[in-house]
Design an enzyme around this catalytic site. Sequence first.
Site, PDB file in Angstrom:
ATOM      1  N   LYS A  70     -11.022   8.859  12.554  1.00 27.58           N
ATOM      2  CA  LYS A  70     -11.999   7.818  12.244  1.00 27.58           C
ATOM      3  C   LYS A  70     -11.495   6.421  12.599  1.00 27.58           C
ATOM      4  O   LYS A  70     -12.294   5.480  12.684  1.00 27.58           O
ATOM      5  CB  LYS A  70     -12.399   7.874  10.768  1.00 27.58           C
ATOM      6  CG  LYS A  70     -11.321   7.510   9.780  1.00 27.58           C
ATOM      7  CD  LYS A  70     -11.818   7.679   8.343  1.00 27.58           C
ATOM      8  CE  LYS A  70     -10.752   7.335   7.314  1.00 27.58           C
ATOM      9  NZ  LYS A  70     -10.327   5.933   7.369  1.00 27.58           N
ATOM     10  N   ASP A  71     -10.174   6.271  12.818  1.00 32.24           N
ATOM     11  CA  ASP A  71      -9.613   4.963  13.171  1.00 32.24           C
ATOM     12  C   ASP A  71      -9.540   4.738  14.675  1.00 32.24           C
ATOM     13  O   ASP A  71      -9.167   3.645  15.117  1.00 32.24           O
ATOM     14  CB  ASP A  71      -8.204   4.811  12.579  1.00 32.24           C
ATOM     15  CG  ASP A  71      -8.225   4.690  11.058  1.00 32.24           C
ATOM     16  OD1 ASP A  71      -9.263   4.271  10.515  1.00 32.24           O
ATOM     17  OD2 ASP A  71      -7.208   5.030  10.428  1.00 32.24           O
ATOM     18  N   THR A 114     -13.306  -1.728  -1.895  1.00 27.27           N
ATOM     19  CA  THR A 114     -13.281  -0.924  -0.676  1.00 27.27           C
ATOM     20  C   THR A 114     -13.017  -1.823   0.516  1.00 27.27           C
ATOM     21  O   THR A 114     -13.334  -3.012   0.487  1.00 27.27           O
ATOM     22  CB  THR A 114     -14.605  -0.151  -0.464  1.00 27.27           C
ATOM     23  OG1 THR A 114     -14.506   0.638   0.719  1.00 27.27           O
ATOM     24  CG2 THR A 114     -15.791  -1.100  -0.337  1.00 27.27           C
ATOM     25  N   ALA A 115     -12.423  -1.242   1.550  1.00 24.79           N
ATOM     26  CA  ALA A 115     -12.223  -1.971   2.802  1.00 24.79           C
ATOM     27  C   ALA A 115     -13.241  -1.546   3.851  1.00 24.79           C
ATOM     28  O   ALA A 115     -13.227  -2.048   4.968  1.00 24.79           O
ATOM     29  CB  ALA A 115     -10.806  -1.719   3.331  1.00 24.79           C
ATOM     30  N   SER A 116     -14.125  -0.624   3.485  1.00 30.70           N
ATOM     31  CA  SER A 116     -15.056  -0.023   4.439  1.00 30.70           C
ATOM     32  C   SER A 116     -16.443  -0.643   4.327  1.00 30.70           C
ATOM     33  O   SER A 116     -17.054  -0.628   3.254  1.00 30.70           O
ATOM     34  CB  SER A 116     -15.139   1.488   4.183  1.00 30.70           C
ATOM     35  OG  SER A 116     -16.263   2.062   4.794  1.00 30.70           O
ATOM     36  N   LEU A 117     -16.968  -1.158   5.438  1.00 37.30           N
ATOM     37  CA  LEU A 117     -18.339  -1.659   5.441  1.00 37.30           C
ATOM     38  C   LEU A 117     -19.326  -0.538   5.148  1.00 37.30           C
ATOM     39  O   LEU A 117     -20.334  -0.743   4.478  1.00 37.30           O
ATOM     40  CB  LEU A 117     -18.666  -2.279   6.803  1.00 37.30           C
ATOM     41  CG  LEU A 117     -18.217  -3.714   7.064  1.00 37.30           C
ATOM     42  CD1 LEU A 117     -18.690  -4.150   8.442  1.00 37.30           C
ATOM     43  CD2 LEU A 117     -18.753  -4.663   6.013  1.00 37.30           C
ATOM     44  N   ARG A 118     -19.040   0.658   5.663  1.00 38.60           N
ATOM     45  CA  ARG A 118     -19.919   1.805   5.416  1.00 38.60           C
ATOM     46  C   ARG A 118     -20.002   2.096   3.920  1.00 38.60           C
ATOM     47  O   ARG A 118     -21.102   2.208   3.360  1.00 38.60           O
ATOM     48  CB  ARG A 118     -19.383   3.035   6.157  1.00 38.60           C
ATOM     49  CG  ARG A 118     -20.111   4.347   5.823  1.00 38.60           C
ATOM     50  CD  ARG A 118     -19.429   5.535   6.485  1.00 38.60           C
ATOM     51  NE  ARG A 118     -18.064   5.726   6.006  1.00 38.60           N
ATOM     52  CZ  ARG A 118     -17.715   6.457   4.958  1.00 38.60           C
ATOM     53  NH1 ARG A 118     -18.651   7.084   4.255  1.00 38.60           N
ATOM     54  NH2 ARG A 118     -16.456   6.594   4.595  1.00 38.60           N
ATOM     55  N   ARG A 119     -18.855   2.215   3.270  1.00 40.30           N
ATOM     56  CA  ARG A 119     -18.870   2.515   1.839  1.00 40.30           C
ATOM     57  C   ARG A 119     -19.490   1.373   1.047  1.00 40.30           C
ATOM     58  O   ARG A 119     -20.241   1.600   0.096  1.00 40.30           O
ATOM     59  CB  ARG A 119     -17.447   2.810   1.357  1.00 40.30           C
ATOM     60  CG  ARG A 119     -16.909   4.146   1.884  1.00 40.30           C
ATOM     61  CD  ARG A 119     -15.447   4.323   1.567  1.00 40.30           C
ATOM     62  NE  ARG A 119     -14.943   5.617   2.037  1.00 40.30           N
ATOM     63  CZ  ARG A 119     -13.714   5.819   2.473  1.00 40.30           C
ATOM     64  NH1 ARG A 119     -12.838   4.811   2.488  1.00 40.30           N
ATOM     65  NH2 ARG A 119     -13.339   7.010   2.890  1.00 40.30           N
ATOM     66  N   ARG A 136      -7.577  -3.439   0.257  1.00 41.50           N
ATOM     67  CA  ARG A 136      -6.790  -2.942   1.387  1.00 41.50           C
ATOM     68  C   ARG A 136      -5.458  -2.419   0.863  1.00 41.50           C
ATOM     69  O   ARG A 136      -5.122  -2.533  -0.299  1.00 41.50           O
ATOM     70  CB  ARG A 136      -6.536  -4.069   2.407  1.00 41.50           C
ATOM     71  CG  ARG A 136      -7.758  -4.558   3.171  1.00 41.50           C
ATOM     72  CD  ARG A 136      -8.208  -3.610   4.257  1.00 41.50           C
ATOM     73  NE  ARG A 136      -7.131  -3.187   5.144  1.00 41.50           N
ATOM     74  CZ  ARG A 136      -6.691  -3.877   6.191  1.00 41.50           C
ATOM     75  NH1 ARG A 136      -7.211  -5.060   6.464  1.00 41.50           N
ATOM     76  NH2 ARG A 136      -5.737  -3.399   6.968  1.00 41.50           N
ATOM     77  N   GLY A 137      -4.652  -1.870   1.766  1.00 43.62           N
ATOM     78  CA  GLY A 137      -3.357  -1.315   1.392  1.00 43.62           C
ATOM     79  C   GLY A 137      -3.365   0.191   1.542  1.00 43.62           C
ATOM     80  O   GLY A 137      -4.394   0.811   1.821  1.00 43.62           O
ATOM     81  N   ASN A 138      -2.186   0.803   1.374  1.00 44.77           N
ATOM     82  CA  ASN A 138      -2.122   2.253   1.509  1.00 44.77           C
ATOM     83  C   ASN A 138      -2.780   2.922   0.302  1.00 44.77           C
ATOM     84  O   ASN A 138      -3.201   2.269  -0.659  1.00 44.77           O
ATOM     85  CB  ASN A 138      -0.681   2.723   1.716  1.00 44.77           C
ATOM     86  CG  ASN A 138       0.230   2.393   0.546  1.00 44.77           C
ATOM     87  OD1 ASN A 138      -0.200   2.350  -0.603  1.00 44.77           O
ATOM     88  ND2 ASN A 138       1.497   2.153   0.831  1.00 44.77           N
ATOM     89  N   VAL A 139      -2.895   4.237   0.364  1.00 43.29           N
ATOM     90  CA  VAL A 139      -3.615   4.976  -0.675  1.00 43.29           C
ATOM     91  C   VAL A 139      -3.003   4.743  -2.045  1.00 43.29           C
ATOM     92  O   VAL A 139      -3.716   4.482  -3.033  1.00 43.29           O
ATOM     93  CB  VAL A 139      -3.626   6.485  -0.338  1.00 43.29           C
ATOM     94  CG1 VAL A 139      -4.130   7.296  -1.524  1.00 43.29           C
ATOM     95  CG2 VAL A 139      -4.493   6.743   0.885  1.00 43.29           C
ATOM     96  N   THR A 141      -1.310   2.230  -3.139  1.00 44.30           N
ATOM     97  CA  THR A 141      -1.596   0.866  -3.579  1.00 44.30           C
ATOM     98  C   THR A 141      -3.006   0.753  -4.141  1.00 44.30           C
ATOM     99  O   THR A 141      -3.240   0.138  -5.198  1.00 44.30           O
ATOM    100  CB  THR A 141      -1.421  -0.117  -2.412  1.00 44.30           C
ATOM    101  OG1 THR A 141      -0.053  -0.099  -1.983  1.00 44.30           O
ATOM    102  CG2 THR A 141      -1.797  -1.534  -2.816  1.00 44.30           C
ATOM    103  N   ARG A 142      -3.950   1.373  -3.468  1.00 47.11           N
ATOM    104  CA  ARG A 142      -5.337   1.299  -3.934  1.00 47.11           C
ATOM    105  C   ARG A 142      -5.518   2.040  -5.260  1.00 47.11           C
ATOM    106  O   ARG A 142      -6.203   1.551  -6.167  1.00 47.11           O
ATOM    107  CB  ARG A 142      -6.274   1.868  -2.865  1.00 47.11           C
ATOM    108  CG  ARG A 142      -6.224   1.105  -1.561  1.00 47.11           C
ATOM    109  CD  ARG A 142      -7.267   1.608  -0.589  1.00 47.11           C
ATOM    110  NE  ARG A 142      -6.910   1.274   0.785  1.00 47.11           N
ATOM    111  CZ  ARG A 142      -7.740   1.330   1.812  1.00 47.11           C
ATOM    112  NH1 ARG A 142      -8.985   1.703   1.622  1.00 47.11           N
ATOM    113  NH2 ARG A 142      -7.338   1.027   3.031  1.00 47.11           N
ATOM    114  N   CYS A 229     -15.827  -0.727  13.216  1.00 49.53           N
ATOM    115  CA  CYS A 229     -15.750  -1.030  11.790  1.00 49.53           C
ATOM    116  C   CYS A 229     -16.602  -2.247  11.439  1.00 49.53           C
ATOM    117  O   CYS A 229     -16.668  -2.644  10.283  1.00 49.53           O
ATOM    118  CB  CYS A 229     -14.296  -1.267  11.391  1.00 49.53           C
ATOM    119  SG  CYS A 229     -13.564  -2.665  12.213  1.00 49.53           S
TER     120      CYS A 229
END
Length: 294
Positions: A70-71, A114-119, A136-139, A141-142, A229
């Site tokens: 997805k990236d 969230t960092a996702s525009l979709r979400r 943002r950040g790794n899993v 961290t979130r 994105c």
Amino acid sequence: MALAQARELQDRLEAAHGTAHAIEIVAIKTSGDTILHLPLSEAGGKGLFTKELDLALLDGNIEMAVHSAKDLPTFLPAGIEISGYLPRADVRDAWISPHAPHPLKLPPGSVVGTASLRRGAMFRRLRPDLKITLLRGNVETRLAKVARGEVAATLLALAGLTRLGLAAAATAVLDVREFVPAAGQGAIAITMRAGDSATRAFLAPVLDAATGIALTAERAFLRVLDGSCKTPIGANARVEAGNVAFHAIVLKPDGSRVFETAVSGPLSDAERLGDMAGHDLASQIPAGFFDPTG
């Protein structure tokens, strides 16, 4: 996450070829790993997670690069191609919140990160009263920010949680019809130098044909809409009973309007089906749809 995915490829290759084939993992820090104060749509897009790996491939420093599918940008740089995909994991989004078992149950006015525009767009469509903030950040961290109460909830890909051994952190797993996944979600893509037949042959035993067919449809769809994105898009192709079933959604960033399409057909038509779905939505979306005031 990147290392977990690289190790999965390493393990599969060693199982296929034997441990006599030394497979070295080279960790490469990308711009997307370091720019955490901006949404990807403002920081430079999906290419932030691939640029450094593309350069390492083109310079001959590595033979293959491992990505979350997805990236991957919709259009790859000249000289780089996708060799294929590992078997796809669960495509669904995981809901994570200590306050509610489902987004519909979250108290009014709650803050969702969230960092996702979709979400974000899907949250706003489902719950216009919620406040959406950048996370943002790794899993890990979130998850920690949710646990500390910095946000009331977030969504993460279930596949990523599972690969990190963190699937138990999911409060619920959301239906793909309600929260349509990102194109490529759950799949690990491997890129290589274009025309590198030796690497292609080495990878062949671990690549999954069904995942390749599904991603062919999803990426064909994105090419029509120039999906990135910067665009709230969901796309999900399923391979079942000799057919491809494809469902896609495009949302206005504030969630106020949405367009959907669904097509199905034989496996050999995967690319055409994705292309058809893209043109169907492109014909429906009015000019200025993605503008904040459009």
